[in-house]
Design a protein around this motif. Structure first.
Motif, PDB file in Angstrom:
ATOM      1  N   GLU A 123       0.843  -1.196   0.000  1.00 11.24           N
ATOM      2  CA  GLU A 123       0.000   0.000   0.000  1.00 11.24           C
ATOM      3  C   GLU A 123       0.874   1.239   0.000  1.00 11.24           C
ATOM      4  OE1 GLU A 123      -3.687   2.090   2.484  1.00 11.24           O
ATOM      5  OE2 GLU A 123      -2.740   0.260   3.232  1.00 11.24           O
ATOM      6  N   GLY A 125       1.363   5.234   0.808  1.00 11.05           N
ATOM      7  CA  GLY A 125       0.846   6.280   1.686  1.00 11.05           C
ATOM      8  C   GLY A 125       1.916   7.316   1.955  1.00 11.05           C
ATOM      9  N   TYR A 127       2.764  10.873   4.099  1.00 14.96           N
ATOM     10  CA  TYR A 127       2.283  11.547   5.313  1.00 14.96           C
ATOM     11  C   TYR A 127       3.235  12.655   5.745  1.00 14.96           C
ATOM     12  CZ  TYR A 127      -0.722   7.446   5.774  1.00 14.96           C
ATOM     13  OH  TYR A 127      -1.640   6.469   5.541  1.00 14.96           O
ATOM     14  N   TYR A 153      -2.305  12.571   6.236  1.00 16.56           N
ATOM     15  CA  TYR A 153      -2.240  11.968   4.909  1.00 16.56           C
ATOM     16  C   TYR A 153      -2.186  13.057   3.838  1.00 16.56           C
ATOM     17  CZ  TYR A 153      -3.781   8.751   1.115  1.00 16.56           C
ATOM     18  OH  TYR A 153      -3.889   7.989  -0.016  1.00 16.56           O
ATOM     19  N   LYS A 155      -2.936  13.482   0.401  1.00 15.77           N
ATOM     20  CA  LYS A 155      -3.688  12.843  -0.683  1.00 15.77           C
ATOM     21  C   LYS A 155      -3.196  13.289  -2.057  1.00 15.77           C
ATOM     22  CE  LYS A 155      -8.445  12.278  -2.357  1.00 15.77           C
ATOM     23  NZ  LYS A 155      -9.882  12.629  -2.102  1.00 15.77           N
ATOM     24  N   VAL A 158      -0.225  11.296  -3.246  1.00 13.46           N
ATOM     25  CA  VAL A 158      -0.568   9.901  -3.535  1.00 13.46           C
ATOM     26  C   VAL A 158      -1.263   9.804  -4.895  1.00 13.46           C
ATOM     27  CG1 VAL A 158      -1.892   7.885  -2.788  1.00 13.46           C
ATOM     28  CG2 VAL A 158      -0.693   9.290  -1.100  1.00 13.46           C
ATOM     29  N   LEU A 240      -2.733   1.771   7.034  1.00  9.47           N
ATOM     30  CA  LEU A 240      -2.482   3.181   6.776  1.00  9.47           C
ATOM     31  C   LEU A 240      -3.792   3.958   6.646  1.00  9.47           C
ATOM     32  CD1 LEU A 240       0.413   2.864   4.158  1.00  9.47           C
ATOM     33  CD2 LEU A 240       0.602   3.264   6.624  1.00  9.47           C
ATOM     34  N   HIS A 242      -6.248   7.475   5.903  1.00 10.26           N
ATOM     35  CA  HIS A 242      -6.366   8.440   4.807  1.00 10.26           C
ATOM     36  C   HIS A 242      -6.913   9.772   5.313  1.00 10.26           C
ATOM     37  CE1 HIS A 242      -6.647   5.028   1.560  1.00 10.26           C
ATOM     38  NE2 HIS A 242      -5.468   5.098   2.148  1.00 10.26           N
TER      39      HIS A 242
END
Length: 386
Positions: A123, A125, A127, A153, A155, A158, A240, A242
């Protein structure tokens, strides 16, 4: 009596200003010329942050955060990260340490997990890790089990990392060649260096592939962290979260030519009012491939178009400082400077702590930070203070 009060008031403020200036000078003079981290495992140093008020310094060594006093004595550490803990900055407003933290499945992520002997959870992620330095009081404190860390997070990064785009050579993974995030810095709004409000700027890592033409800009995300207390979550590396802002306040692009993994260390210097960006130099022959760029934060962002995914998209671009060496073919300005990509920390009055990292034959890694003076002329970026 009123006349005396009117006369005495400006005198009081002059004396107060002189007192503050004297305290700042004394504080700078009391900072050591160097601090040694000690050997810290087989993963290299990524960033450095200074808490001047409490006279301690923080090093990130990829899988751990180290807290030391200014004599080089270890105060404590946070361990147990199976991701990539990157650049750091100290937020004077809340007394917390902010650092980039990545979990991904590229060569870097797999290499870290292999070195640590842990499994990959497949996964991605990205941060911002927010450390409460006052709670880091002993070595080997656990990043997940002890209440000293929250994460936000990112976003936007990502989304760009997981996107696929069209390039001149076909389809490529990662929009804007985003490899994640690394450099972090607190600074005023760009174009308003005298503003009291500070924002968090987060720099993309950028893959340096020479066979794609969409990776010649650095990318900065700007965040207002005013409501981050409501969004921050504990770190759970096998699940993780979000929780974070839906989008940045702004997204900026800076034409530097390609680099290897983008801005490694981002630092905002209040003395000059500019951003300093240390990188691993790129390898495209058409660019000067500097190690250090200075982003002129006095100039307002400019609307422009760049190519991405076979389309021209509207963006906001930032300007490089018009100083230092200039590449005549591209107009790009920067400096060749060996150090800084593993730690670049402004300390006031044009002075910086700069990391000199070292790796031993047995794989053990360390850093010594040295005091440097910003020069920024045609010959030199920094000169070491001795």
């Amino acid at each position: 009596m009123k006349i005396k009060k009117i006369f005495l008031l400006p005198v009081f403020f002059i004396l107060l200003t002189l007192s503050v200036q004297s305290q700042n000078v004394n504080m700078l003079e009391s900072l050591p010329d160097s601090v040694y981290s000690g050997k810290q495992g087989k993963l290299h140093v990524q960033g450095v942050a200074l808490d001047q008020a409490n006279r301690c310094i923080y090093f990130s060594f990829t899988d751990r955060l180290i807290k030391m006093d200014l004599s080089g004595k270890l105060i404590g550490s946070v361990t147990g990260f199976v991701g990539h803990l990157g650049d750091l900055d100290f937020n004077t407003e809340d007394g917390k340490i902010y650092g980039s933290l990545e979990y991904k499945n590229d060569a870097i992520g797999k290499g870290i997990r292999k070195s640590l002997g842990v499994q990959n959870n497949n996964e991605n992620g990205f941060y911002i890790a927010i450390f409460d330095g006052s709670r880091i009081v002993r070595p080997n404190m656990d990043a997940e089990k002890e209440d000293l860390l929250r994460t936000i997070y990112i976003k936007e990064a990502v989304k760009d990392y997981e996107a696929e785009v069209k390039t001149g050579n076909g389809t490529k993974p990662h929009r804007f060649a985003c490899s994640g995030i690394d450099g972090v810095a607190f600074a005023p709004a760009i174009g308003s260096p005298n503003s009291d409000k500070k924002y968090l700027y987060v720099a993309y890592g950028v893959y340096g592939d020479t066979d794609r033409d969409d990776n010649d800009h650095q990318v900065l995300l700007k965040y207002d962290i005013a409501n981050w207390n409501k969004l921050a979550q504990p770190l759970l590396q096998d699940k993780l979260h979000h929780s974070g802002p839906a989008r940045p306040s702004e997204k900026y692009f800076i034409k530097t030519g390609s680099t290897n993994y983008g801005i490694q260390n981002l630092a905002y210097d209040t003395f000059t009012g500019n951003f300093f960006a240390a990188v691993y130099r790129g390898t495209k022959a058409q660019f000067p491939n500097y190690d250090l760029f200075v982003i002129d934060a006095h100039k307002m962002p400019v609307k422009a178009q760049i190519s991405s995914g076979g389309q021209h998209i509207k963006v906001k671009t930032l300007s490089l400082l018009q100083a230092g060496p200039k590449d005549e073919n591209t107009g790009i300005r920067g400096w060749h400077f060996k150090w800084g990509a593993t730690g670049l920390c402004p300390i006031g009055d044009g002075l910086f702590y700069v990391s000199h990292n070292k790796k031993y034959k047995d794989g053990m890694q360390e850093s010594t930070i040295y005091k440097y003076k910003w020069v920024g002329d045609a010959q030199n970026s920094f000169i070491r203070v001795k």
